[in-house]
Design an enzyme around this catalytic site. Structure first.
Site, mmCIF file in Angstrom:
data_model
loop_
_atom_site.group_PDB
_atom_site.id
_atom_site.type_symbol
_atom_site.label_atom_id
_atom_site.label_comp_id
_atom_site.label_asym_id
_atom_site.label_seq_id
_atom_site.Cartn_x
_atom_site.Cartn_y
_atom_site.Cartn_z
ATOM 1 N N CYS A 137 -7.173 -27.523 6.464
ATOM 2 C CA CYS A 137 -5.996 -26.495 7.093
ATOM 3 C C CYS A 137 -5.318 -27.520 8.273
ATOM 4 C CB CYS A 137 -6.597 -25.461 7.680
ATOM 5 S SG CYS A 137 -7.298 -25.511 9.189
ATOM 6 N N HIS A 170 -6.701 -21.414 9.807
ATOM 7 C CA HIS A 170 -8.017 -21.935 9.536
ATOM 8 C C HIS A 170 -8.794 -20.785 8.822
ATOM 9 C CE1 HIS A 170 -11.781 -23.670 9.292
ATOM 10 N NE2 HIS A 170 -12.331 -22.491 9.771
ATOM 11 N N ASP A 187 -8.064 -7.142 -0.019
ATOM 12 C CA ASP A 187 -6.926 -7.295 1.138
ATOM 13 C C ASP A 187 -7.669 -6.996 2.485
ATOM 14 O OD1 ASP A 187 -6.691 -4.341 0.661
ATOM 15 O OD2 ASP A 187 -5.661 -4.653 2.785
ATOM 16 N N CYS A 232 -12.117 -29.574 6.435
ATOM 17 C CA CYS A 232 -11.080 -28.557 6.136
ATOM 18 C C CYS A 232 -9.848 -28.937 5.931
ATOM 19 C CB CYS A 232 -11.128 -27.503 7.303
ATOM 20 S SG CYS A 232 -10.066 -26.046 7.225
ATOM 21 N N CYS A 260 -7.518 -28.301 11.672
ATOM 22 C CA CYS A 260 -8.578 -28.870 11.403
ATOM 23 C C CYS A 260 -8.136 -30.572 10.938
ATOM 24 C CB CYS A 260 -9.418 -28.582 10.352
ATOM 25 S SG CYS A 260 -10.396 -27.166 10.682
ATOM 26 N N ASP A 295 0.999 -1.137 -0.040
ATOM 27 C CA ASP A 295 0.090 -0.115 -0.178
ATOM 28 C C ASP A 295 0.825 1.085 0.109
ATOM 29 O OD1 ASP A 295 1.026 0.142 2.555
ATOM 30 O OD2 ASP A 295 -1.114 -0.103 3.716
HETATM 31 ZN ZN ZN Z 1 -9.587 -25.746 9.043
#
Ligand code: ZN
Length: 389
Positions: free
Chosen positions: A317, A346, A277, A315, A320, A102
């Site tokens: 991630c 997550h 963003d 999920c 998870c 930015d």
């Molecule tokens: Zn997750």
């Protein structure tokens, strides 16, 4: 296929908005010095040259295509010249994919009592030590060129969209246009692209004027600034419905600065925005709020202390895959550092996968159906899925 720009940035629209007017959502490919990004894209924010609590391996795993870094913060600490001497921002933070910086405009103008805006630039006091500094359009470009981001943006004067008088918005908008020309004149780094910024608050005529003024200049992309502030979702959509149609035949990427909730992103993609963003998904994660398809979970709620299920079934991630809600609920209560990492992984995975789903829907021509499905889901699960503890 419509393509624009020369090196360092090329944008091509692979699936344009349909002619039937059902949506302005489109699919595109942004080619930068450090790689290619599919749009619509969400960029996690790495304020201090780090997305808080994550390292670059985590960022690759969550699927971040491009990240944002804050010019104001890096100018103050550790200093852009130091980062330049150390090989530039990519090497400094060991991130080999695209970075957008930015301009510092939002931060220095948001300092309130600590700053003074004049036609030449902004004088401000550091939030770190109170020392006096000055940003001009030329200074902002110089800092961004030293950092070596793939995409830099113009120094502008944003104002709070809902709570600013028209005369304040008009002055800031026209100053932003004058500064845009100065940024273009100052910018000469050949491997870095420069985007212009539209301002104009919530005023239809000022947004029209600003869109035309910025689009007339040879920027590589167009930012829509001065939103994601204190306006309502309906006010924001009204502004996008002014700006984006004026850019309908303009092949450059459109970037709405600062927006980050799934519902807001869906609406803005529908309005024709390509890039986003926000600190929001990471910030709420650190506070214990995790996003799931049904809404959100507040892991500080006592009922999760005995819940063996993952935060979200299926999920991909890190949190998870390995851990239960019970474990995360324990970590957040114990204020353990690991919680920040797992929770951030997550929420960023959730949002980045949501954007991938949006892109698939656009590619298949089913984006309007996805919008309807999400609206119906929001109507059913309105209100927190997780009552306050
Ligand atoms: Zn997750």
């Amino acid at each position: 296929m419509i393509a624009t720009g020369v090196a360092p940035l090329r944008y091509s629209v692979s699936v344009p908005a349909p002619d039937d007017g059902s949506t302005r959502a489109r699919l595109g490919m942004l080619e930068t010095t450090h790689g290619t990004v599919e749009t619509p894209v969400f960029m996690p924010v790495g304020t201090n040259a780090t997305v808080k609590a994550l390292d670059p391996d985590d960022l690759h795993e969550v699927g971040a295509q491009m990240i944002l870094a804050n010019t104001y913060h890096l100018y103050l600490r550790p200093g852009h010249r130091r980062i330049e001497r150390l090989g530039g921002l990519h090497r400094f933070m060991a991130w080999d994919r695209p970075i957008l910086t930015d301009s510092g405009g939002y931060q220095v103008v948001s300092l309130g009592e600590l700053r003074e805006v004049d036609d030449d630039g902004v004088t401000f006091r550091s939030h770190l030590d109170g020392s006096l500094h000055r940003f001009t359009p030329e200074q902002s470009i110089e800092v961004q060129q030293a950092l070596g981001s793939d995409i830099s943006v113009c120094f502008d004067q944003p104002v709070p969209p809902h709570s600013s008088a028209r005369s304040v918005v008009a002055d800031a908008t026209r100053r932003t246009h004058r500064w845009a020309e100065r940024c273009l004149a100052a910018h000469d780094r050949p491997d870095q692209a420069l985007f212009g910024i539209i301002q104009g608050g919530l005023e239809e005529d000022l947004r029209t004027e600003s869109t035309q003024a910025i689009a007339a200049l040879p920027f590589a992309g167009i930012c829509i600034g001065g939103l994601a502030g204190d306006e309502t979702a309906a006010q924001r959509r009204a502004v996008l419905d002014v700006c984006v149609p004026l850019l309908a035949s303009d092949p450059r990427p459109r970037y709405l600065m600062g927006l980050g909730s799934p519902a807001d992103l869906l609406d803005a993609v529908d309005a024709g925005i390509d890039m986003f963003d926000s600190v929001l998904p990471a910030r709420v994660a650190r506070n214990g709020t995790l996003w799931v398809p049904e809404g959100r979970l507040n892991l500080r709620n006592a009922r999760f202390l005995d819940d063996p299920a993952p935060v979200q079934d299926g999920c991909r991630c890190r949190a998870c895959r390995s851990f239960s809600r019970a474990y995360l609920a324990h970590l957040v209560r114990a204020d353990e550092l690991l919680f920040y990492r797992l929770a951030t992984c997550h929420n960023l995975t959730f949002l980045i996968d949501f954007m991938a789903r949006i892109r698939s829907a656009i590619a298949e021509g089913s984006f309007p159906a996805l919008v309807r499905e999400q609206a119906a889901r929001a109507a059913v699960s309105d209100g927190p899925t997780e009552p306050a503890a």
